[in-house]
Design a protein around this motif. Structure first.
Motif, PDB file in Angstrom:
ATOM      1  N   LEU A 209       0.816  -1.214   0.000  1.00  0.00           N
ATOM      2  CA  LEU A 209       0.000   0.000   0.000  1.00  0.00           C
ATOM      3  C   LEU A 209       0.850   1.265   0.000  1.00  0.00           C
ATOM      4  O   LEU A 209       0.462   2.276  -0.604  1.00  0.00           O
ATOM      5  N   LYS A 210       1.979   1.251   0.673  1.00  0.00           N
ATOM      6  CA  LYS A 210       2.853   2.434   0.690  1.00  0.00           C
ATOM      7  C   LYS A 210       3.302   2.775  -0.733  1.00  0.00           C
ATOM      8  O   LYS A 210       3.274   3.942  -1.144  1.00  0.00           O
ATOM      9  N   GLU A 211       3.703   1.756  -1.497  1.00  0.00           N
ATOM     10  CA  GLU A 211       4.158   1.995  -2.865  1.00  0.00           C
ATOM     11  C   GLU A 211       2.994   2.349  -3.782  1.00  0.00           C
ATOM     12  O   GLU A 211       3.156   3.140  -4.720  1.00  0.00           O
ATOM     13  N   LEU A 212       1.827   1.779  -3.516  1.00  0.00           N
ATOM     14  CA  LEU A 212       0.648   2.151  -4.292  1.00  0.00           C
ATOM     15  C   LEU A 212       0.324   3.631  -4.076  1.00  0.00           C
ATOM     16  O   LEU A 212      -0.004   4.353  -5.027  1.00  0.00           O
ATOM     17  N   ALA A 228      -9.656  -7.686  -3.086  1.00  0.00           N
ATOM     18  CA  ALA A 228      -9.292  -8.569  -1.968  1.00  0.00           C
ATOM     19  C   ALA A 228     -10.295  -9.708  -1.903  1.00  0.00           C
ATOM     20  O   ALA A 228     -11.498  -9.476  -1.987  1.00  0.00           O
ATOM     21  N   SER A 229      -9.800 -10.922  -1.735  1.00  0.00           N
ATOM     22  CA  SER A 229     -10.703 -12.067  -1.690  1.00  0.00           C
ATOM     23  C   SER A 229     -10.713 -12.777  -0.340  1.00  0.00           C
ATOM     24  O   SER A 229     -11.558 -13.633  -0.101  1.00  0.00           O
ATOM     25  N   SER A 230      -9.781 -12.440   0.553  1.00  0.00           N
ATOM     26  CA  SER A 230      -9.662 -13.176   1.808  1.00  0.00           C
ATOM     27  C   SER A 230      -9.696 -12.237   3.004  1.00  0.00           C
ATOM     28  O   SER A 230      -9.375 -11.041   2.893  1.00  0.00           O
ATOM     29  N   PRO A 231     -10.057 -12.748   4.188  1.00  0.00           N
ATOM     30  CA  PRO A 231     -10.001 -11.925   5.410  1.00  0.00           C
ATOM     31  C   PRO A 231      -8.601 -11.390   5.685  1.00  0.00           C
ATOM     32  O   PRO A 231      -8.450 -10.264   6.166  1.00  0.00           O
ATOM     33  N   GLU A 232      -7.560 -12.177   5.367  1.00  0.00           N
ATOM     34  CA  GLU A 232      -6.191 -11.718   5.586  1.00  0.00           C
ATOM     35  C   GLU A 232      -5.873 -10.505   4.726  1.00  0.00           C
ATOM     36  O   GLU A 232      -5.247  -9.538   5.183  1.00  0.00           O
ATOM     37  N   ALA A 233      -6.319 -10.528   3.466  1.00  0.00           N
ATOM     38  CA  ALA A 233      -6.104  -9.376   2.587  1.00  0.00           C
ATOM     39  C   ALA A 233      -6.817  -8.142   3.144  1.00  0.00           C
ATOM     40  O   ALA A 233      -6.279  -7.026   3.108  1.00  0.00           O
ATOM     41  N   PHE A 234      -8.017  -8.323   3.671  1.00  0.00           N
ATOM     42  CA  PHE A 234      -8.744  -7.205   4.260  1.00  0.00           C
ATOM     43  C   PHE A 234      -8.005  -6.667   5.488  1.00  0.00           C
ATOM     44  O   PHE A 234      -7.916  -5.444   5.678  1.00  0.00           O
ATOM     45  N   ARG A 235      -7.471  -7.567   6.324  1.00  0.00           N
ATOM     46  CA  ARG A 235      -6.718  -7.108   7.493  1.00  0.00           C
ATOM     47  C   ARG A 235      -5.499  -6.285   7.077  1.00  0.00           C
ATOM     48  O   ARG A 235      -5.138  -5.301   7.736  1.00  0.00           O
ATOM     49  N   GLN A 236      -4.868  -6.690   5.974  1.00  0.00           N
ATOM     50  CA  GLN A 236      -3.721  -5.924   5.479  1.00  0.00           C
ATOM     51  C   GLN A 236      -4.165  -4.533   5.040  1.00  0.00           C
ATOM     52  O   GLN A 236      -3.449  -3.539   5.238  1.00  0.00           O
ATOM     53  N   LEU A 237      -5.342  -4.443   4.435  1.00  0.00           N
ATOM     54  CA  LEU A 237      -5.874  -3.135   4.040  1.00  0.00           C
ATOM     55  C   LEU A 237      -6.179  -2.279   5.273  1.00  0.00           C
ATOM     56  O   LEU A 237      -5.906  -1.070   5.286  1.00  0.00           O
ATOM     57  N   GLN A 238      -6.736  -2.906   6.293  1.00  0.00           N
ATOM     58  CA  GLN A 238      -7.015  -2.163   7.527  1.00  0.00           C
ATOM     59  C   GLN A 238      -5.718  -1.632   8.144  1.00  0.00           C
ATOM     60  O   GLN A 238      -5.657  -0.470   8.593  1.00  0.00           O
ATOM     61  N   ALA A 239      -4.699  -2.484   8.165  1.00  0.00           N
ATOM     62  CA  ALA A 239      -3.422  -2.085   8.773  1.00  0.00           C
ATOM     63  C   ALA A 239      -2.777  -0.922   8.012  1.00  0.00           C
ATOM     64  O   ALA A 239      -2.080  -0.094   8.617  1.00  0.00           O
ATOM     65  N   ARG A 241      -4.451   1.451   6.296  1.00  0.00           N
ATOM     66  CA  ARG A 241      -5.522   2.373   5.945  1.00  0.00           C
ATOM     67  C   ARG A 241      -5.018   3.803   5.757  1.00  0.00           C
ATOM     68  O   ARG A 241      -5.554   4.565   4.945  1.00  0.00           O
ATOM     69  N   ARG A 242      -3.969   4.179   6.484  1.00  0.00           N
ATOM     70  CA  ARG A 242      -3.467   5.558   6.374  1.00  0.00           C
ATOM     71  C   ARG A 242      -2.970   5.880   4.967  1.00  0.00           C
ATOM     72  O   ARG A 242      -3.011   7.038   4.534  1.00  0.00           O
ATOM     73  N   TYR A 243      -2.504   4.854   4.252  1.00  0.00           N
ATOM     74  CA  TYR A 243      -2.017   5.090   2.886  1.00  0.00           C
ATOM     75  C   TYR A 243      -3.169   5.276   1.900  1.00  0.00           C
ATOM     76  O   TYR A 243      -2.957   5.751   0.783  1.00  0.00           O
ATOM     77  N   LEU A 244      -4.364   4.895   2.291  1.00  0.00           N
ATOM     78  CA  LEU A 244      -5.511   4.961   1.392  1.00  0.00           C
ATOM     79  C   LEU A 244      -6.265   6.283   1.495  1.00  0.00           C
ATOM     80  O   LEU A 244      -7.019   6.633   0.591  1.00  0.00           O
ATOM     81  N   GLN A 245      -6.062   7.011   2.586  1.00  0.00           N
ATOM     82  CA  GLN A 245      -6.806   8.249   2.787  1.00  0.00           C
ATOM     83  C   GLN A 245      -6.413   9.280   1.731  1.00  0.00           C
ATOM     84  O   GLN A 245      -5.248   9.657   1.603  1.00  0.00           O
ATOM     85  N   GLY A 246      -7.403   9.704   0.928  1.00  0.00           N
ATOM     86  CA  GLY A 246      -7.149  10.703  -0.103  1.00  0.00           C
ATOM     87  C   GLY A 246      -6.297  10.228  -1.258  1.00  0.00           C
ATOM     88  O   GLY A 246      -5.721  11.041  -1.983  1.00  0.00           O
ATOM     89  N   ILE A 247      -6.215   8.938  -1.472  1.00  0.00           N
ATOM     90  CA  ILE A 247      -5.344   8.403  -2.511  1.00  0.00           C
ATOM     91  C   ILE A 247      -5.808   8.796  -3.911  1.00  0.00           C
ATOM     92  O   ILE A 247      -4.996   8.935  -4.827  1.00  0.00           O
ATOM     93  N   ALA A 248      -7.116   8.997  -4.094  1.00  0.00           N
ATOM     94  CA  ALA A 248      -7.675   9.371  -5.393  1.00  0.00           C
ATOM     95  C   ALA A 248      -9.097   9.872  -5.173  1.00  0.00           C
ATOM     96  O   ALA A 248      -9.717   9.562  -4.140  1.00  0.00           O
ATOM     97  N   PRO A 249      -9.638  10.638  -6.123  1.00  0.00           N
ATOM     98  CA  PRO A 249     -11.039  11.069  -5.977  1.00  0.00           C
ATOM     99  C   PRO A 249     -12.006   9.913  -5.766  1.00  0.00           C
ATOM    100  O   PRO A 249     -12.960  10.043  -5.008  1.00  0.00           O
ATOM    101  N   LEU A 264     -18.059  -3.238   4.315  1.00  0.00           N
ATOM    102  CA  LEU A 264     -16.743  -3.003   4.895  1.00  0.00           C
ATOM    103  C   LEU A 264     -15.867  -2.103   4.030  1.00  0.00           C
ATOM    104  O   LEU A 264     -14.845  -1.605   4.488  1.00  0.00           O
ATOM    105  N   ALA A 265     -16.268  -1.899   2.768  1.00  0.00           N
ATOM    106  CA  ALA A 265     -15.513  -0.967   1.922  1.00  0.00           C
ATOM    107  C   ALA A 265     -15.541   0.436   2.539  1.00  0.00           C
ATOM    108  O   ALA A 265     -14.545   1.176   2.486  1.00  0.00           O
TER     109      ALA A 265
END
Length: 296
Positions: A209-212, A228-239, A241-249, A264-265
């Motif tokens: 996510l940092k590089e994204l 994301a297809s698995s709970p583990e992938a979702f947990r990685q997104l949660q962890a 989350r700061r990189y996703l804030q304001g990433i795109a319109p 959960l999105a």
């Protein structure tokens, strides 16, 4: 013609030809051509039984097996061309389970000739879901599932490459979440968005996510989509989350996990579009307009 369905044991009893011999003929000569049950077991029809008995007679008369197979193929009726999505799916699943790449190519060619791209992508998605179900049941091996997945991913990447990528169109970045290896849904969406006129940058599986975020800051896309297809992938997104804030319109999420729990999105600051690809593109277009992002 009768449409009876017989297991390999029933065919052995009727023809006195062993199951191992039938599988050997299938591998070497492409005959017989049994269908597969939902559990992955071979099912033979009356026509298969008739041709097996013909093969047995030719061999008993001293004809070499390879020549006997050629003679049997001349007795086969001309195959009906599959046309509906369900017929194409059944054929494609059977071809991939039998590791028959040539047959899979023919079926996908038939699909492209008869149906729009959206339907072909739905065919690919449903085929992979069915093969995954067979794998979970133990009806097909891991190597067979990997073969099918690699084949279908290759066809999607080839389709994506031939569609072109307009340089002046609004950009969308499509990625899979950290630890996420299942790319099929993301690839399908990439094809559809290019078809809709977007410039799509597809970055693939297991994306940090940092590089994204660094890529998005540099390129300023109108949208970032993450699968994301698995709970583990979702947990990685949660962890991350700061990189996703304001990433795109427009920040959108999809894949098997969000198909099951679309609400959960929002917890990640984004939107779930839709499970079906064409609807997801339509919803994305609506969001672009709502955000006031200009389309080229």
């Amino acid at each position: 013609m009768s449409r009876g369905r017989y297991t390999v044991n029933e065919v052995e009893e009727r023809t006195k030809v062993s199951g191992s011999t039938l599988r050997q003929w299938e591998r070497r000569y492409g005959f017989p051509k049994p269908e597969r049950s939902t559990s992955g077991y071979r099912l033979y029809c009356d026509e298969d039984v008739r041709l097996i008995e013909a093969m047995k007679r030719f061999i008993a008369e001293g004809v070499p097996a390879s020549r006997a197979a050629e003679l049997v193929r001349q007795l086969e009726p001309a195959p009906a061309r599959p046309s509906t999505l369900s017929e194409l799916q059944a054929g494609l699943v059977g071809a991939l389970v039998q590791l028959d790449e040539a047959a899979a190519e023919r079926l996908l060619g038939e699909a492209h000739a008869l149906h729009p791209v959206e339907t072909v992508l739905e065919l690919v998605r449903k085929t992979m879901v069915e093969i995954g179900t067979l794998w979970h049941r133990g009806a097909v091996s891991t190597t067979t599932e990997h073969f099918a997945s690699a084949y279908l991913h290759g066809r999607l990447r080839a389709l994506l490459s031939v569609m072109g990528n307009p340089k002046r169109a609004p950009m969308v970045i499509i990625a899979c979440a950290p630890s996420e290896q299942h790319e099929l849904g993301a690839l399908c969406l990439a094809v559809l968005l290019r078809r809709a006129g977007y410039r799509v940058l597809y970055v693939g599986a297991n994306t940090p996510l940092k590089e994204l975020r660094e890529m998005a800051d540099e390129l300023a896309p109108v949208g970032v989509m993450i699968s994301a297809s698995s709970p583990e992938a979702f947990r990685q997104l949660q962890a991350g989350r700061r990189y996703l804030q304001g990433i795109a319109p427009v920040l959108a999420f999809g894949g098997g996990f969000f198909n099951r729990q679309p609400e959960l999105a929002q917890s990640l600051g984004g939107t779930f579009l839709a499970e079906e690809g064409a609807l997801a593109v339509e919803r994305f277009n609506d969001l672009v307009l709502e955000k006031g992002v200009m389309r080229a």
